[in-house]
Scaffold this active site. Structure first.
Site: not given
Lengths: 97, 499
Positions: B79, B154, B178
């Site tokens: 990420k 997210s 997330s």
């Protein structure tokens, strides 16, 4: 609770955020809606309840050993503006003071 | 998830060691698949141009010395709020424009030291604030199952990357759901470990007391190995545990479904849950019963306040953490500001997106003079009750089962106009962060529209090994079909819905 425009401007100043006029109006409404939702907490009986402290463990400490610190160039490598070994920002003090 | 070379980390290691394929062949396959599909999926924000070189070097080392880790040569994605030296870290924000990391996150460094290859850095909601990737400054990622739907967030890019077979494993971060919500939306496994299991050093902080890093994978055993590799004490994160990460392997091996007590908070299967998700979850409960698991009713009375507490605690911490983005030391700065104060304020106004500004303002308000007692302190008290509820429930059960998300993957734009409705997508996942507990989402097939459904397991502290073994049992009951993704126009293979 509902936030007024001046409440939002106060919080924006504390947050170092310049908001446009349109943003202030919109955000006052959005934050009020969120605050009215989170205020549901008021219905919980909290008498005698301690606040969450996160970890119950004693604070872990790093070993006290000398290590190499960041070099000036490393620290300045991403700076939007620099002057020699310094970060450069707009003037803070007026000339002659 | 599938690829022509291997179906698990263990199989990769076997094929690599028996020279069935080279590390370079594998890396080239995933890289070219990513280059082909990324323009339509928007899953990666940057690609590692050195990945193939590294693969070649690893092949040479393999020929000389062999490999001592299954991760040797294994391709992964991370990420884009995890730092990797020499690579951009954007957090999907304009404010980090031009920023190049000068250190590597401990979690990533540990995988790299075992020989993993980072192929690219994945899209996210700006600073990990959101549930759909629609808050990314670089546009949202698409759900590989249906390009009109969000991948969740997210960590939506990391989840979609594994689902679309761009990498067999990826890393995300989870502050309120997330990792788990996008795992459910994309039909892959995602786990948020116990707070303190994995070092957060090098993860750009959102809410320091809630953030944890964890993997997305196609299987529970791959996630287990990733946690063991990344876990353990790190002098750069004082909240990391001294416990041996190897305990997760031992727990994994020792867990049996027939001895397991599954806690069921019945109220969470009722009102507010999409009927097709409820149906899948009720089928799962029956199937687990058939395998010898026993249901134990549990009540988590204060979990109803999870969202309330989260949006005060997380935003308060965010308002403090994000004060470092001031246009002085790195990233974006507005041109020709009149003075220093204006430079801070205009840089932050232009650099941050709407959701990030909203959360900074909310957190600043909750901590401001006159309101701290009524908002922040009160939230912290209710948080302690949420944790207490869980600890009491775990006196009677080994893990708690809930849905991961109240709805299937929603359409782009469906919730962007109403922040509160977006926040509610985290209603089942958020309490695990507030209580510091490990929790995972595991796919349990597709709903009537051919969209993935996830089951959510929460365990007591340090029970990742057991949770993952339970997820492995569940996965065996629900063999997942694969999304069929094409360049230009992702489409979905027949839903394979089992009624």
């Amino acid at each position: 609770m509902n936030l007024s425009k001046s409440d939002v401007l106060h919080v924006a100043r504390l947050s170092a955020l310049a908001l446009s006029e349109a943003e202030v109006d919109r955000i006052a409404g959005e934050l009020s809606a969120i605050l009215n939702y989170v205020e549901g907490l008021s219905s919980v009986d909290l008498s005698g309840i301690p606040a969450e402290e996160g970890s119950r463990l004693p604070t872990a400490l790093a070993e006290d050993l000398p290590v190499q610190s960041l070099s000036t160039d490393w620290a300045l490598a991403g700076a939007p503006d620099r002057s020699g070994p310094f970060f450069q920002v707009p003037r803070i003090l007026e000339e002659g003071r | 998830m599938s690829n022509p070379f291997f179906s698990s980390l263990a199989e990769f290691a076997k094929g690599r060691d028996s020279r069935k394929f080279t590390i370079e062949e594998v890396a080239r396959y995933f890289m070219s698949r990513t280059e082909q599909l990324n323009p339509s999926l928007n899953v990666c924000l940057s690609l590692n141009e050195n990945a193939i070189n590294r693969a070649r070097q690893l092949d040479a080392r393999l020929a000389r010395n062999g490999a001592d880790s299954p991760f040797f040569g294994y391709p992964i994605m991370i990420k884009d709020n995890l730092e990797m030296e020499g690579f951009p870290t954007t957090c999907a924000s304009k404010i980090l424009e031009g920023y190049i990391s000068r250190r590597t996150a401990t979690s990533v460094a540990r995988l790299l030291s075992l020989g993993a290859i980072v192929l690219g850095k994945t899209n996210l909601d700006e600073f990990a604030m959101g549930s759909s990737t629609e808050n990314s400054a670089f546009g949202p990622s698409k759900n590989p199952w249906n390009p009109t739907r969000v991948p969740g967030g997210s960590s939506g890019g990391s989840a979609a990357a594994v689902a679309a077979g761009l990498a067999p494993l990826s890393l995300g971060s989870d502050t309120g759901g997330s990792i788990r919500q996008p795992a459910a939306f994309c039909g892959v496994l995602g786990i948020k470990p116990t707070y303190g299991r994995i070092s957060r050093s090098g993860l750009v902080a959102f809410s320091s007391s809630l953030d944890q890093i964890g993997p997305f994978s196609g299987s529970a055993s791959d996630a287990l190995e990733a946690l063991v590799a990344m876990g353990g004490r790190d002098s750069l994160d004082m909240t990391t545990t001294e416990r041996d990460p190897g305990e997760m392997r031992r727990d994994f091996a020792a867990t049996r479904m027939e001895e397991t007590q599954i806690g069921i908070p019945e109220v969470l299967f009722g009102e507010g849950l999409d009927p097709s998700i409820r149906k899948r979850l009720l089928e799962l409960r029956e199937a687990l019963g058939g395998k010898g698991a026993r249901e134990v009713p549990v009540t988590l009375p204060h979990s109803a306040y999870g969202i309330n507490v989260y949006y005060l605690v997380a935003t308060s911490e965010a308002s403090s953490n994000l004060s470092r983005f001031d246009g002085v030391r790195y990233g974006f700065r507005v041109k020709n500001p009149a003075d220093l104060r204006t430079m801070y304020e205009e840089t932050r106004d232009a650099g941050f997106g709407d959701e990030v500004k909203r959360r900074i303002l909310l957190g600043t308000f909750a901590l401001s003079a006159g309101y701290q007692e009524a908002f922040y302190r009160k939230a912290r008290k209710v948080q302690s009750l949420i944790r207490k509820d869980f600890m009491e429930a775990f006196q009677h059960c080994d893990a708690i089962l809930t849905p991961t998300s109240p709805t299937p993957p929603f359409a782009f734009g469906e919730k962007t106009g109403d922040p509160l409705s977006m926040y509610l997508s985290d209603v089942y996942t958020i309490t695990a962060n507030l209580a510091g507990l490990p929790a995972l989402s595991v796919p349990v097939g597709l709903d009537g529209q051919g969209l993935p459904v996830g089951a959510h397991l929460i365990g007591p502290p340090w029970s990742e090994g057991r949770l993952l073994k339970l997820a492995e049992f569940i996965s065996a009951l629900y063999p997942m079909p694969l999304p069929e993704v094409h360049a230009g126009h992702p489409t979905v293979k027949g839903p394979g819905d089992r009624g």
